[in-house]
Design a protein around this motif. Sequence first.
Motif, PDB file in Angstrom:
ATOM      1  N   VAL A   1      54.797  13.613 -56.879  1.00 44.14           N
ATOM      2  CA  VAL A   1      55.064  13.496 -55.445  1.00 44.14           C
ATOM      3  C   VAL A   1      56.259  14.384 -55.089  1.00 44.14           C
ATOM      4  CG1 VAL A   1      55.671  11.961 -53.554  1.00 44.14           C
ATOM      5  CG2 VAL A   1      54.179  11.143 -55.395  1.00 44.14           C
ATOM      6  N   GLU A   2      55.980  15.371 -54.229  1.00 45.04           N
ATOM      7  CA  GLU A   2      57.039  16.292 -53.812  1.00 45.04           C
ATOM      8  C   GLU A   2      57.691  15.828 -52.519  1.00 45.04           C
ATOM      9  OE1 GLU A   2      53.770  19.458 -55.137  1.00 45.04           O
ATOM     10  OE2 GLU A   2      53.743  17.581 -54.000  1.00 45.04           O
ATOM     11  N   SER A   3      58.920  16.247 -52.338  1.00 49.50           N
ATOM     12  CA  SER A   3      59.619  16.005 -51.079  1.00 49.50           C
ATOM     13  C   SER A   3      60.699  17.060 -50.907  1.00 49.50           C
ATOM     14  CB  SER A   3      60.227  14.595 -51.052  1.00 49.50           C
ATOM     15  OG  SER A   3      61.162  14.446 -52.100  1.00 49.50           O
TER      16      SER A   3
ATOM     17  N   CYS B   1      60.478  16.626 -57.130  1.00 47.49           N
ATOM     18  CA  CYS B   1      59.143  16.298 -57.617  1.00 47.49           C
ATOM     19  C   CYS B   1      59.285  15.114 -58.563  1.00 47.49           C
ATOM     20  CB  CYS B   1      58.515  17.481 -58.318  1.00 47.49           C
ATOM     21  SG  CYS B   1      56.914  17.121 -59.068  1.00 47.49           S
ATOM     22  N   ALA B   2      58.815  13.962 -58.113  1.00 45.56           N
ATOM     23  CA  ALA B   2      58.905  12.749 -58.909  1.00 45.56           C
ATOM     24  C   ALA B   2      57.617  12.523 -59.680  1.00 45.56           C
ATOM     25  CB  ALA B   2      59.187  11.558 -58.010  1.00 45.56           C
ATOM     26  N   ALA B   3      57.754  12.313 -60.982  1.00 45.03           N
ATOM     27  CA  ALA B   3      56.603  12.058 -61.848  1.00 45.03           C
ATOM     28  C   ALA B   3      56.401  10.554 -62.022  1.00 45.03           C
ATOM     29  CB  ALA B   3      56.808  12.719 -63.201  1.00 45.03           C
ATOM     30  N   SER B   4      55.142  10.143 -62.164  1.00 48.31           N
ATOM     31  CA  SER B   4      54.823   8.715 -62.281  1.00 48.31           C
ATOM     32  C   SER B   4      54.997   8.185 -63.693  1.00 48.31           C
ATOM     33  CB  SER B   4      53.390   8.462 -61.816  1.00 48.31           C
ATOM     34  OG  SER B   4      52.479   9.187 -62.632  1.00 48.31           O
ATOM     35  N   ILE B   5      55.250   9.102 -64.638  1.00 53.26           N
ATOM     36  CA  ILE B   5      55.474   8.694 -66.014  1.00 53.26           C
ATOM     37  C   ILE B   5      56.743   9.363 -66.514  1.00 53.26           C
ATOM     38  CG2 ILE B   5      53.009   8.409 -66.455  1.00 53.26           C
ATOM     39  CD1 ILE B   5      53.085  11.072 -67.989  1.00 53.26           C
TER      40      ILE B   5
END
Length: 116
Positions: free
Chosen positions: A5-7, A22-26
Amino acid sequence: QVQLVESGGGLVQPGESLRLSCAASISISRLTAMGWHRQAPANQRELVATILSNGGGTNYGDSVKGRFTISIDNAKNTVYLQMNGLKPEDTAVYSCYAVERGRMRWGQGTQVTVSA
């Protein structure tokens, strides 16, 4: 499969700065590398920056060297792209990617527009 997920995109004037996230889910430790590409209308996708998940190496596209910096926060499972000295030609959709078990995974992209 990792979700990204970018922001942080937006509209800025030439010479200003932005920081993309950029947030990673893992856990990033489960990924080989992460980075950013960008694509402007009618242009091909272009490498912006990449970083190994252990933070051991980075690579930048020629057009952003010296202006952009990629970094990792392992505690937050997040990769950042600090963009300084932005130019109108940096206008594009910036997409985060991760290399997971040999496969590229992509985020949805975030628009960066540099205009006076």
